[in-house]
Structures are given as structure tokens and as C-alpha cells.
Scaffold this motif. Structure first.
Motif, short mmCIF file in Angstrom:
data_model
loop_
_atom_site.label_atom_id
_atom_site.label_comp_id
_atom_site.label_asym_id
_atom_site.label_seq_id
_atom_site.Cartn_x
_atom_site.Cartn_y
_atom_site.Cartn_z
N ALA A 150 0.83 -1.21 0.00
CA ALA A 150 0.00 0.00 0.00
C ALA A 150 0.86 1.25 0.00
O ALA A 150 0.63 2.18 -0.79
CB ALA A 150 -0.93 -0.01 1.21
N ASN A 168 2.68 1.70 -3.42
CA ASN A 168 1.78 2.21 -4.46
C ASN A 168 1.33 3.63 -4.17
O ASN A 168 1.13 4.41 -5.09
CB ASN A 168 0.58 1.26 -4.60
CG ASN A 168 0.94 0.01 -5.36
OD1 ASN A 168 1.03 0.04 -6.57
ND2 ASN A 168 1.19 -1.07 -4.65
N TYR A 198 -6.12 1.76 -0.94
CA TYR A 198 -5.35 0.73 -1.64
C TYR A 198 -6.08 -0.60 -1.52
O TYR A 198 -6.49 -0.99 -0.42
CB TYR A 198 -3.95 0.58 -1.03
CG TYR A 198 -3.24 -0.65 -1.51
CD1 TYR A 198 -2.64 -0.68 -2.76
CD2 TYR A 198 -3.20 -1.80 -0.74
CE1 TYR A 198 -2.01 -1.83 -3.23
CE2 TYR A 198 -2.57 -2.95 -1.18
CZ TYR A 198 -1.98 -2.96 -2.42
OH TYR A 198 -1.37 -4.10 -2.87
N ASN A 204 -3.34 -4.16 -7.20
CA ASN A 204 -2.65 -3.00 -6.61
C ASN A 204 -3.29 -1.68 -7.03
O ASN A 204 -2.63 -0.79 -7.53
CB ASN A 204 -1.17 -3.01 -6.97
CG ASN A 204 -0.46 -4.19 -6.36
OD1 ASN A 204 -0.69 -4.54 -5.21
ND2 ASN A 204 0.40 -4.82 -7.13
N ILE A 213 -5.15 1.89 -6.48
CA ILE A 213 -5.30 3.01 -5.54
C ILE A 213 -6.38 3.92 -6.10
O ILE A 213 -6.35 4.28 -7.29
CB ILE A 213 -3.99 3.79 -5.37
CG1 ILE A 213 -2.97 2.95 -4.67
CG2 ILE A 213 -4.23 5.10 -4.65
CD1 ILE A 213 -2.27 3.55 -3.50
#
Length: 119
Positions: free
Chosen positions: A25, A28, A75, A89, A91
């Protein structure tokens, strides 16, 4: 024997949910804010929470140069929404106006300094 197997499964689950997902998290998140043009030095406050409702993590940020807004980054290790392929992944960003206590909706032109990145 069953107790050992259950302990190993639980340990693996906890390691994945906390340190591994948190690292993913934050990695990213750093990439996302870099794409937005946000320098890490202007982050006034940052709180990272495990998001049990949606899975993944929630990162709540207030910026020095845009203090009227709360930036909430979510995330998710993977998502699969109707009519779209599975994404890993991911966001997403939600921006809240502190004074009005409302979530900003598109178009963001001039409402905030760092709008969400189009996916």
C-alpha cells in the motif's frame, strides 16, 4: 497436528494482511502521489489504517499547500467490478472539503490542487 497447521495458516494470513499488504500500500501510495506531483515533504499528516470493510489499506493525508482538503487514498490488492477486468494493486482517491464536510465530485478543475489520476 491440526493445531500446528491452523497456526501456520493463521500466521501466514496475519503476515499477509499486515506487514506485506501495508508495504504494498505504501509503495503504491508513493508512486501515486509522485504521479500527482505531490512531494513527500509537503505532507502535513499521514495516517495509515487497515481497511477491513473493503480490504486493503486506507491512507489519510493532509497537505501543507492544500490544507482545506483531506485526501483519502484507498489501496486494494485486487478489485473486480462489474463490467471490468480484475485489477491488482489499485489506488483510488477521494477528496473531502474540510469546511463543507463534503466529498468532491468530478470535474475537479480548480476545486483542489491535486485531483485524482484518471485510471
Amino acid at each position: 497436528m491440526i493445531l500446528i497447521i491452523l497456526s501456520i495458516v493463521l500466521a501466514c494470513f496475519l503476515i499477509y494482511q499486515y506487514p506485506i499488504q501495508r508495504v504494498l500500500a505504501l509503495k503504491n501510495f508513493k508512486s501515486y502521489i509522485s504521479q500527482q506531483g505531490i512531494e513527500p515533504e509537503i505532507i502535513k499528516s499521514k495516517k495509515v489504517f487497515k481497511n477491513w470493510k473493503d480490504g486493503g489499506y486506507k491512507i489519510i493525508v493532509i497537505l501543507d499547500d492544500d490544507p482545506n482538503y483531506i485526501y483519502i487514498y484507498r489501496y486494494q490488492p485486487w478489485t473486480h467490478k462489474k463490467n471490468e477486468h480484475i485489477k491488482f494493486n489499485r489506488i483510488t482517491l477521494q477528496i473531502t472539503d474540510i469546511e463543507k464536510s463534503m466529498v468532491l465530485d468530478p470535474p475537479y478543475d480548480g476545486k483542489c490542487k491535486y485531483p485524482p489520476i484518471d485510471e
